[in-house]
Scaffold this motif. Structure first.
Motif, short mmCIF file in Angstrom:
data_model
loop_
_atom_site.label_atom_id
_atom_site.label_comp_id
_atom_site.label_asym_id
_atom_site.label_seq_id
_atom_site.Cartn_x
_atom_site.Cartn_y
_atom_site.Cartn_z
N ASP A 47 21.99 55.44 39.14
CA ASP A 47 21.17 56.40 38.41
C ASP A 47 20.08 57.03 39.28
O ASP A 47 18.96 57.26 38.83
N LEU A 50 18.99 60.44 37.86
CA LEU A 50 18.24 60.27 36.63
C LEU A 50 16.80 59.85 36.93
O LEU A 50 15.85 60.36 36.32
N GLN A 51 16.63 58.95 37.89
CA GLN A 51 15.29 58.52 38.28
C GLN A 51 14.52 59.66 38.95
O GLN A 51 13.31 59.81 38.75
#
Length: 100
Positions: A47, A50-51
């Motif tokens: 992710d 996303l981070q």
């Protein structure tokens, strides 16, 4: 101490809102910088994107909060348009006149 802070927040709500906006703005800006710095060189983490998007959104929200925390036009509009604000203003004025 907490009771005193609550009483002051009730007496000076606009000052409290400005102080909270500045505090949260700096907190979000600092945390987004730290989050982005920890992602440098770690593009293989799960992710990752996303981070990175989360860090960017935190920075944007922090900047927006810090840009103009004491919007005078917003305060005037709020006091003029809502009946709750005018009744709260009258109650706060009464409390201020009694205590000082």
């Amino acid at each position: 101490m907490l009771v005193l802070a609550c009483v002051l927040a009730l007496i000076y709500p606009l000052t409290t809102n400005v102080a909270l906006a500045v505090f949260l703005g700096w907190k979000l800006l600092f945390s987004s910088i730290v989050q982005a710095a920890t992602l440098i060189g770690r593009s293989k983490t799960p992710d990752f994107w996303l981070q990175l998007i989360s860090a960017a959104m935190s920075a944007i929200v922090g900047f927006v909060l810090l840009r103009n925390p004491a919007c005078r036009d917003c305060r005037k509009r709020y006091v003029r348009t809502t009946p709750e604000a005018s009744s709260n203003h009258r109650a706060i004025t009464e409390v201020r006149s009694k205590f000082g």
